[in-house]
Design an enzyme around this catalytic site. Structure first.
Site, mmCIF file in Angstrom:
data_model
loop_
_atom_site.group_PDB
_atom_site.id
_atom_site.type_symbol
_atom_site.label_atom_id
_atom_site.label_comp_id
_atom_site.label_asym_id
_atom_site.label_seq_id
_atom_site.Cartn_x
_atom_site.Cartn_y
_atom_site.Cartn_z
ATOM 1 N N GLU A 137 0.825 -1.212 0.000
ATOM 2 C CA GLU A 137 0.000 0.000 0.000
ATOM 3 C C GLU A 137 0.858 1.261 0.000
ATOM 4 O O GLU A 137 0.547 2.233 -0.698
ATOM 5 C CB GLU A 137 -0.951 -0.012 1.205
ATOM 6 C CG GLU A 137 -1.930 -1.174 1.223
ATOM 7 C CD GLU A 137 -2.760 -1.295 -0.051
ATOM 8 O OE1 GLU A 137 -2.961 -0.270 -0.737
ATOM 9 O OE2 GLU A 137 -3.190 -2.416 -0.368
ATOM 10 N N HIS A 140 2.046 1.909 -3.471
ATOM 11 C CA HIS A 140 1.052 2.581 -4.317
ATOM 12 C C HIS A 140 1.131 4.094 -4.129
ATOM 13 O O HIS A 140 1.082 4.861 -5.100
ATOM 14 C CB HIS A 140 -0.359 2.111 -3.947
ATOM 15 C CG HIS A 140 -0.805 0.857 -4.641
ATOM 16 N ND1 HIS A 140 -0.688 0.669 -6.001
ATOM 17 C CD2 HIS A 140 -1.408 -0.265 -4.151
ATOM 18 C CE1 HIS A 140 -1.188 -0.519 -6.326
ATOM 19 N NE2 HIS A 140 -1.623 -1.101 -5.229
#
Length: 271
Positions: A137, A140
């Site tokens: 995450e 990202h």
């Protein structure tokens, strides 16, 4: 204007507007919306989400989410500084929250705002599994994938508008809209999304290793994710994500490389 010319036009526009660089891959990336505009909007949306959902605080699990997130963020800063990207994180406002939800999911918003759902914790099976998810995450957010998805969506819309303006015949326009909708999604947007997921898998693996977490655990995590899904998944070419098997194979292949990268930062043992 023929369909092929429209696609060429869109490609030319995207090349002209590709003015950001991914620090991890050195690839030029779409950035039609600058982070100076995107981050404040994302922060506001994140705050709104938190007010509308049950955020868990004061527990061992919520503390773990924050602890792992901070370690991964420090690892990211160390890597970026060591590779000539000092100041890259200046506008990031890291925040990690655990939300009461049975969904097996976690997500990141542009600028470093991250949510874990409680439903993913049993599959994470502890801190190292959480680190594998967190690394993905954080990756990202660092690679500005949200910015790129938004930019690609804007170009997709531009192509649709251009086609409808250029094609005067209604029947031909209807055929174009059907073909463009399927073609731009299956041929462009879905592969674009899958490439982001693969990129985040690899970057996240390196970050978790630099943070001191065993990168071998990432493939094990995805084996558990595969088992949890019961094998229910669309064909890879129709999915926004690579298949579980593709991810497991990639992560297994990349784990030794991640350990070698961590060694550059003096990390030779892992949690």
């Amino acid at each position: 204007m023929k369909f092929s010319k429209i696609i060429v036009f869109i490609g030319a526009v995207s090349m002209i507007m590709s003015c950001s660089t991914n620090p991890f891959t050195q690839k030029k990336t779409l950035a039609l919306v600058p982070n100076s505009q995107l981050f404040p909007t994302a922060f506001a949306q994140y705050d709104q989400f938190l007010t509308e959902n049950k955020v868990i605080t004061g527990t061992a699990e919520s503390a773990m989410i924050t602890r792992v997130g901070q370690r991964i963020a420090v690892a990211a800063e160390r890597w970026l500084n060591a590779n000539g990207h000092q100041g890259y994180l200046n506008d990031y406002k890291w925040e990690y929250n655990l939300v009461d939800d049975e969904a097996v999911n976690a997500w990141a918003m542009p600028g470093g705002k991250i949510v874990f759902y409680t439903g993913i914790l049993p599959i994470a099976k502890g801190e190292t599994g959480v680190a594998a998810i967190m690394g993905h995450e954080v990756a990202h957010a660092l690679a500005n994938h949200g910015q790129q998805r938004m930019s690609a969506g804007m170009l997709q819309q531009v192509g649709a508008v251009a086609g409808n303006i250029a094609i005067k015949d209604e029947q031909s326009r209807n055929i174009f809209n059907q073909a463009y909708g399927v073609g731009s999604s299956v041929g462009l947007m879905l592969p674009f999304s899958r490439s982001h997921e693969t990129e985040a898998d690899q970057i996240g693996l390196y970050l978790m290793a630099v943070a001191g977490y065993n990168p071998d655990e990432a493939a094990e995590l995805w084996k558990r994710m595969k088992a949890n899904s019961g094998g229910q998944a669309p064909p890879e070419f129709l999915s926004t994500h690579p298949s579980n098997d593709t991810r497991i194979n990639n992560l297994t292949k990349w784990a030794p490389l991640a350990k070698a990268e961590a060694k550059k930062f003096g990390v030779t043992s892992f949690k």
